[in-house]
Design a protein around this motif. Structure first.
Motif, PDB file in Angstrom:
ATOM      1  N   HIS A 152      17.487  41.064  79.655  1.00 27.09           N
ATOM      2  CA  HIS A 152      16.300  41.881  79.863  1.00 27.09           C
ATOM      3  C   HIS A 152      16.086  42.284  81.330  1.00 27.09           C
ATOM      4  O   HIS A 152      16.065  41.423  82.212  1.00 27.09           O
ATOM      5  N   PHE A 177      15.983  37.762  76.453  1.00 23.27           N
ATOM      6  CA  PHE A 177      15.760  37.545  77.881  1.00 23.27           C
ATOM      7  C   PHE A 177      16.989  37.029  78.636  1.00 23.27           C
ATOM      8  O   PHE A 177      16.913  36.696  79.803  1.00 23.27           O
ATOM      9  N   TYR A 192       8.206  34.398  77.471  1.00 18.19           N
ATOM     10  CA  TYR A 192       7.989  35.454  78.473  1.00 18.19           C
ATOM     11  C   TYR A 192       6.546  35.455  78.964  1.00 18.19           C
ATOM     12  O   TYR A 192       6.289  35.509  80.179  1.00 18.19           O
TER      13      TYR A 192
END
Lengths: 452, 452
Positions: free
Chosen positions: A421, A418, A170
């Motif tokens: 997310h 993710f 990320y």
């Protein structure tokens, strides 16, 4: 569900009365109580009921929306129902950003609908905006580009996020979302599109906040992974790729939300607090189950386990549900400003806001061999090690940490975080009840040992 | 990409000239040629380039749309570029159904947006329609319900689809989509909502056609899995759950599309054909990569492999890309009607329209021990067995099968198919190039053995 929670509270209380007598008799406090809290949490459904209720009865709760107010009311009522000694709110005022409408399509060389979502804080496009696309791999490549190449165009950033157990992929792509819009704007771009910061291949774009620097603001949106793939394939052709983008947002209003705080009052006069944090707001696309209904449930339930143990902790245990983490960290800033000079300083602050995975490590605890020995022994059966890594504070706790508050990290496996997310896919079904219980067990045991 | 395909064609041709000489010299025809085709296909990228081009340059191609025409033109051009001997089209006329707009939300007890999509062929709602929801597990439970319970309400069917390697979970839930609307309509329901027929937990609804019976037509739509979960949780509460639904469709026009056919002409006067089918149309939500760009690519590329082998097959190899499979089987019906009385009867018909998984079995081949021995030996290295199961013809081939044409099935692993089927997620990234090559290898070898 109020009655249900009340029943649960009394059932827990009865169970713990018996256990607490045993623990006190054995003279192994506080480690034995921490172990009891841990084991009881592993069989307890309070946290799941909390996140189920928050996502069902409130749902998406973007900061400044009607649901923001509903979430605050929900949290106050739940803290009371769980038997917290003290429940209060602290006002947090911030500018409202609201998504009104958003659409995008390829208009040439072939017509194609694109699935996009505006980044939080994006300016609107002032009606449809149509321009050729120029793509760059990442922010570095954009920075190196000549303004002549970018001028008048829509910039597309295409870098893919790597899947990593610690979620570190990320950080590597975050500048595409947070910083690139102003860089593109200063080179004369008309809008910014980015590949969604996600590890999935679903046609659901991931939002998140954009930060404009020095007033250089152009519309900024995330494109789903498969739609970014399509743009990249079209851009490999010989003809220019033209995109039409229409983003309407509502800004200008100010809103007052609240940090919602529940405490189990400690028995000692030091007035130190063990703080567990999470954020109550969520993005608008999903229902904020993983981000951060999970953290809300973990911290509220961990505090409730301690209360239900019917032993008063030495230090106060404080659960803080922060307002507007997602689009400005306003709750965290307000809390840090308000409590920096408190006599009731933080013994430690910890936060649950890194997905719905199991905890595998405890990091950044005070270097006290008695304490770390206890923590290691109590957390080991949960698969949690004191691995000596530096760790990072949670995004809200970071603001009190900056002002010198001690903090710790209960590091979670974020390999799958993710996938969902900040997207419409952040819904209750993405939460594994067993992982949730493991988190509550760790927080309850950790907080008890830190509070005693 | 025309030049690219032309180059590829000549490269393949040169490679096969050498191989063909070897095979003829060894006297092991046709098995050795089938094995050569198989092995060449495993290293060939023609099929991937085809499906990449179809999904990039044409995209979603719902029957009767502008993209339907673009897809027909694409297929004709590609057949020519691949060197097919004969390329022709046969008209297929059908009523057009087009999705214009669709939205739904829970209006009580809490406001909530629902992600839905109208089923293909659904009538519109004539503006917003608002009613209480009554849920049933499946069609059987709906059938057993009293009209008084259903009257004036929106019916929700909630059964989950099971994940199975053979995709058999689909048949178990298909009546919810195909038959339930008229049953609900006859009991006085105002609309039908169903849990999406899918094995995923994405917030992307899956479309597919609804069939009305005897004029009993109410709006019918699929709800994403997580949104169905939400409705079920709300329905467990004590307050009625009210939904507002707005579906606008465009119907009434008629459109003429085409079955697109490419042939490699056989050398024998029997005029029998080995037919490989797939469908050219797709639903509108995704880009029709898996359903059925994959099948289009497999069958076109398999024929191209045979052509490039530079040996004329005894029988004609015919690739048929059917029009409007998804919303009426119109292409299949037109083909069956037109070719039922052909002197050129079908030696065998096979179809690729069951996802993008690897083939694991060949079924329903003629009971000829020499032929089945050859097929078994050539397909075994691909992990494909003649497992003796009955098999089913593909959805388009079923129409010639009904009229007596012999058919076979190259059965694919469909464990993941319904994660993306008929949803916006049906995009190129869902195709595994290695599985695609394995399919082409199987079709090319199978067609060669059936044609010789």
């Amino acid at each position: 569900m109020n009655r249900l929670f009340a029943h649960l509270r009394f059932a827990l209380l009865a169970a713990f009365c018996a256990l607490a007598v045993l623990a006190r008799a054995s003279g192994t406090e506080p480690e034995s109580t921490a172990a009891l809290l841990r084991d009881r949490a592993l069989a307890d459904t309070t946290a799941y009921r909390l996140v189920e209720s928050l996502t069902t009865d409130v749902g998406a709760r973007p900061a400044g929306s009607a649901a923001d107010g509903a979430a605050v009311a929900w949290a106050v009522a739940r803290f009371h129902a769980l038997g917290y000694d003290k429940v209060y709110t602290e006002p947090v005022t911030f500018p409202v950003w609201r998504r009104v409408a958003e659409s995008a399509s390829v208009t040439g060389p072939v017509p194609r609908r694109l699935l996009i979502t505006a980044l939080g804080g994006s300016v609107g496009s002032g009606g449809p905006l149509q321009a050729d696309v120029i793509a760059f791999e990442d922010v570095q490549a954009l920075q190196a580009a000549s303004p002549a190449a970018v001028q008048g165009r829509i910039v597309l950033l295409t870098r893919r996020m790597a899947r990593r157990a610690d979620g570190s992929g990320y950080a590597a792509v975050l500048p595409m979302r947070s910083a690139a819009a102003s860089i593109a704007a200063r080179k004369g771009a008309r809008a910014l599109l980015i590949r969604s910061l996600g590890t999935d291949n679903n046609r659901l774009p991931h939002t998140g906040s954009v930060v404009y620097e020095g007033g250089a603001a152009i519309p900024a949106a995330a494109v789903s992974g498969p739609d970014t793939d399509l743009l990249e394939r079209l851009l490999r052709g010989t003809r220019p790729v033209e995109v039409r983008l229409d983003i309407e947002v509502d800004t200008g209003a100010r809103y007052t939300s609240y940090n919602v705080i529940g405490e189990i009052t400690g028995r000692e006069p030091t007035r130190e607090v063990v703080m567990m944090g999470a954020h109550l707001d969520s993005w608008d696309l999903g229902t904020g189950a993983v981000d951060d209904g999970f953290g809300v449930a973990v911290t509220m339930a961990a505090g409730a386990m301690i209360k239900a143990a019917h032993q008063v902790p030495a230090r106060t245990v404080r659960v803080v549900l922060f307002a507007n983490e997602e689009n400005g960290f306003d709750g965290a800033q307000a809390y840090a400003a308000r409590h920096a000079a408190d006599r009731a300083s933080h013994r430690i602050a910890v936060e649950s806001d890194w997905g719905a995975g199991r905890i595998y490590a405890l990091r950044h605890v005070p270097a006290d061999p008695v304490l770390t020995g206890r923590l290691a022994r109590v957390l080991q059966p949960l698969g949690i090690a004191l691995d000596g890594a530096e760790g990072v504070p949670g995004p809200d706790v970071a603001f009190v940490a900056k002002r010198g508050a001690p903090w710790a990290q209960l590091a979670q496996d974020a390999a799958d975080l993710f996938d969902h997310h900040h997207s419409a896919n952040d819904t209750l079904d993405k939460i594994d009840p067993a992982a949730l219980r493991q988190n509550v067990a760790a927080y309850a045991a950790f907080a008890w040992l830190m509070a005693n």
